[in-house]
Design an enzyme around this catalytic site. Structure first.
Site, short mmCIF file in Angstrom:
data_model
loop_
_atom_site.label_atom_id
_atom_site.label_comp_id
_atom_site.label_asym_id
_atom_site.label_seq_id
_atom_site.Cartn_x
_atom_site.Cartn_y
_atom_site.Cartn_z
N ASN A 138 0.84 -1.20 0.00
CA ASN A 138 0.00 0.00 0.00
C ASN A 138 0.87 1.25 0.00
OD1 ASN A 138 -0.22 -1.30 2.91
ND2 ASN A 138 -0.67 0.86 3.30
N ASP A 139 0.71 2.18 0.91
CA ASP A 139 1.26 3.54 0.79
C ASP A 139 2.73 3.59 0.38
OD1 ASP A 139 -1.18 3.85 2.00
OD2 ASP A 139 -0.40 4.73 3.84
N GLN A 176 4.65 0.32 2.07
CA GLN A 176 4.06 -0.61 3.01
C GLN A 176 3.94 -1.97 2.35
OE1 GLN A 176 2.53 0.77 6.52
NE2 GLN A 176 4.56 1.30 5.76
N ARG A 178 0.32 9.06 13.28
CA ARG A 178 1.10 8.31 12.29
C ARG A 178 1.46 9.13 11.04
NH1 ARG A 178 -3.99 5.87 12.66
NH2 ARG A 178 -5.39 6.14 10.87
N GLU A 185 -4.79 11.11 7.13
CA GLU A 185 -3.62 10.25 7.03
C GLU A 185 -2.61 10.88 6.08
OE1 GLU A 185 -4.81 5.68 7.87
OE2 GLU A 185 -5.24 6.35 5.83
N TRP A 218 -9.03 1.81 -0.37
CA TRP A 218 -9.24 0.92 0.76
C TRP A 218 -10.62 0.26 0.75
CZ3 TRP A 218 -5.69 -1.34 3.35
CH2 TRP A 218 -4.47 -0.72 3.61
#
EC number: 3.2.1.26
Length: 609
Positions: free
Chosen positions: A58-59, A77, A187, A245, A389
């Protein structure tokens, strides 16, 4: 018409447990022994959008350029053991010479515990060794430090890891964490070096980090990456969704064309909004520099040394951009990314207006991160996760899952929202190096064609690869339409093996919208998943208030990126056909007569060496 930019620069076994006390070099060695990074791509796996050969991604994290080796590094990730999100979550790593073809490196580092995650963060180059992690044996251009979030046992804290070998292996800082606010939603730190306007200032590190469920971007400063001071917060701005985020703050070039009048050896006057604070003199010079409202501008005159006329010049200043991702709760459902244009003084960010701006109007563009550095230290390059997501864990790919967007080059430009209103926009253009791509003989141009309902044009690909670019310019006769008739220009991108699978994209004149239909597939996921929105649209004003429209697109097996009006509007979306059913033809048609004229349609298909 948008042009691609050529960059200006000279899996793991399921038994492997990624723990802090494990030997990362051994993990990397085992990964390399079980994964063939030079193997041919899977039939539906993207060719120029990075994806790992196996596992979940992911990111994007920790993007930087190694000026010594002339390598681009991305981290991300990564859960290597299955094509779905899982723990322990690590940082994967890939390297490229050209931002087009990537060499997968496996796991860079991971958390100590199997039930923990090394969540998103960023990478910096500590040239001056402010952290004390390095000595003269590490080239200053390779003194990379990762700042990342440890998610473990209901807590999220900020950690440091550093590398002595140019970003391939990492050592965790013994006094971690460097930031802990007793939160389970703290985060995604993004760190950069802030020098300020005063060239004599010492400068310091600045971190943006999300306090996710409070909709806050906290801004910290530090002299050494270890000790951080809270300076301010940017909170409850724009579209909130469920939580913030992956924030980021970046200084972006501002480009504007404006009018000047001049004569050799005399003063220059400018009609633009960023004109000089005082008179600027020059003599037969092709470039000058000035300050406007404390914003430094570097001006290149469009006619070189012939300056005795009224003409156009390009003003180049800068502004600061705050990037915020949010999930869930996007206007299209699931994940989204917005941005704010404003000013940053080293401690506080102030947006210039209250406008909410979305970075990409497609369904699959999230968690944009920009590179810490670029070769000329001016370009702002970034990459995003090309998924959502809402359905990322269920998309029909195996043994890999998800891909990155193309790298994009960002500038701030003016955008004609309508005929009476102009606003600033974060413009983006794709970065690809054509030396890594080669045409396979399929190149097609269609020009000056008026469409009617009784005929259509067909473009056939030879030996379809599923990887191609297209550029479309068209005009619309709005006087010839009826509001009760669906007045479309449609392009059908049909599968070579099964033409019942196709993308449909085009423009509808009454709504003044460009549309994409990705629902014509035999794949059950496409038909059954309610979150995989099949039909999408974006507002597409004409170029420069004319009746001419333009769109540039890149199709890469199961992803399409669309760039409207030279990149002022973009839309990124995945699609899924049956295995090996690459797009083999394009049909151009309209359901009405004499409304649309194709001024130019150019298509080039590519192989990847």
């Amino acid at each position: 018409m948008l042009k691609l930019l050529s960059l200006m620069v000279p899996l793991a076994s399921a038994a492997v447990i990624h723990r802090r006390d494990a030997n990362i070099s051994a993990i990397a060695s085992e990964w390399n022994s079980t994964s063939n990074s030079s193997s041919s791509l899977s039939l539906n796996r993207p060719a120029v959008h990075y994806s790992p050969e196996e596992g979940w991604m992911n990111d994007p994290n920790g993007l930087w350029y190694d000026a010594k080796e002339e390598d681009w590094h991305i981290y991300y990730q990564y859960y290597p053991d299955a094509p779905h999100w899982g723990l322990p979550l690590t940082w994967g790593h890939a390297v490229s010479k050209d931002l087009t073809v990537w060499d997968e490196q496996g796991v860079a580092f991971g958390p100590e515990f199997e039930t923990a995650g090394a969540f998103s963060g960023s990478m910096v180059i500590d040239y001056n060794n402010t952290s004390g992690f390095f000595n003269s044996s590490t080239d200053p251009r390779q003194r990379v430090v990762a700042i990342w979030t440890l998610d473990y046992s209901g807590s999220e804290t900020q950690q440091l890891s550093y590398s002595h070998d140019g970003g391939y292996t990492f050592t965790e800082y013994s006094d971690n964490p460097v930031l802990d606010i007793d939160s389970d939603a703290f985060r995604d730190p993004k760190v950069f070096w802030y020098q300020g306007e005063d060239s004599e200032s010492e400068g310091n590190w600045v971190m943006t980090v999300a306090e996710a469920d409070r909709f806050s971007v906290l801004i910290y400063s530090s002299p050494d990456l270890k000790n951080w001071t809270l300076e301010s917060n940017f909170s409850r701005e724009g579209y909130l969704g469920y939580n913030y985020e992956c924030p980021g703050l970046v200084k972006v070039p501002y480009v504007k064309n404006t009018t000047y009048a001049s004569a050799p050896g005399s003063n220059i006057t400018s009609s633009g909004p960023l004109h000089p604070n005082s008179t600027v003199s020059f003599s037969n010079s092709s470039s000058i520099a000035w300050n406007a409202s404390s914003v430094p501008l570097n001006i290149t005159l469009s006619n070189s040394t012939l300056v005795d006329e009224t003409s156009q010049l390009e003003e180049v200043g800068y502004a600061w951009v705050m990037i915020v991702s949010f999930n869930p709760g996007s206007i299209l459902g699931g994940s989204g990314t917005e941005y704010f244009i404003g000013d940053f003084n080293g401690t506080h960010f102030e947006p210039l207006d209250k406008q909410t701006r979305f970075l990409d109007l497609g369904k699959d563009y999230y968690a944009l991160q920009t590179f810490f550095n670029t070769p000329n230290e001016v370009d702002v390059l970034g990459i995003a996760w090309a998924s959502n997501w809402q359905y990322a864990n269920q998309v029909p790919t195996d043994p890999w899952r998800s891909s990155m967007s193309l790298v994009r080059n960002f500038t701030i430009t003016e955008y004609n929202i309508n005929s009476n209103t102009t606003a600033l926009v974060l413009n983006s253009q794709p970065v690809l190096d054509f030396t890594s791509l080669r045409k396979n003989g399929t190149s097609y141009t269609l020009e000056n064609l008026t469409l009617n309902s009784s005929s259509h044009e067909v473009l056939e690909f030879e030996d379809p690869t599923g990887v191609f670019e297209f550029s479309l310019e068209y005009s619309v006769n709005f006087t010839g339409i009826h509001n009760w008739v669906f007045t479309d220009l449609s392009l059908y991108f049909q599968g070579d093996k099964d033409s019942d699978e196709y993308l449909r994209l085009g423009y509808e004149a009454n709504s003044k919208q460009f549309f994409l239909d990705r629902g014509h597939s035999n794949i059950p996921f496409v038909q059954e998943n309610p979150f995989f929105t099949q039909r999408l649209s974006v507002s597409n004003p004409p170029s420069s208030n004319s009746s001419t429209f333009d769109v540039y697109g890149i199709v890469d097996r199961n992803i399409i990126e669309l760039y409207f009006n030279n990149g002022t509007v973009t839309s990124t979306n995945t699609f899924f056909f049956s295995t090996g059913n690459n797009i083999g033809s394009i049909i151009v048609k309209s359901g009405v007569d004499d409304v649309y004229e194709i001024e130019s349609l150019k298509v080039n298909q590519f192989y990847v060496d």
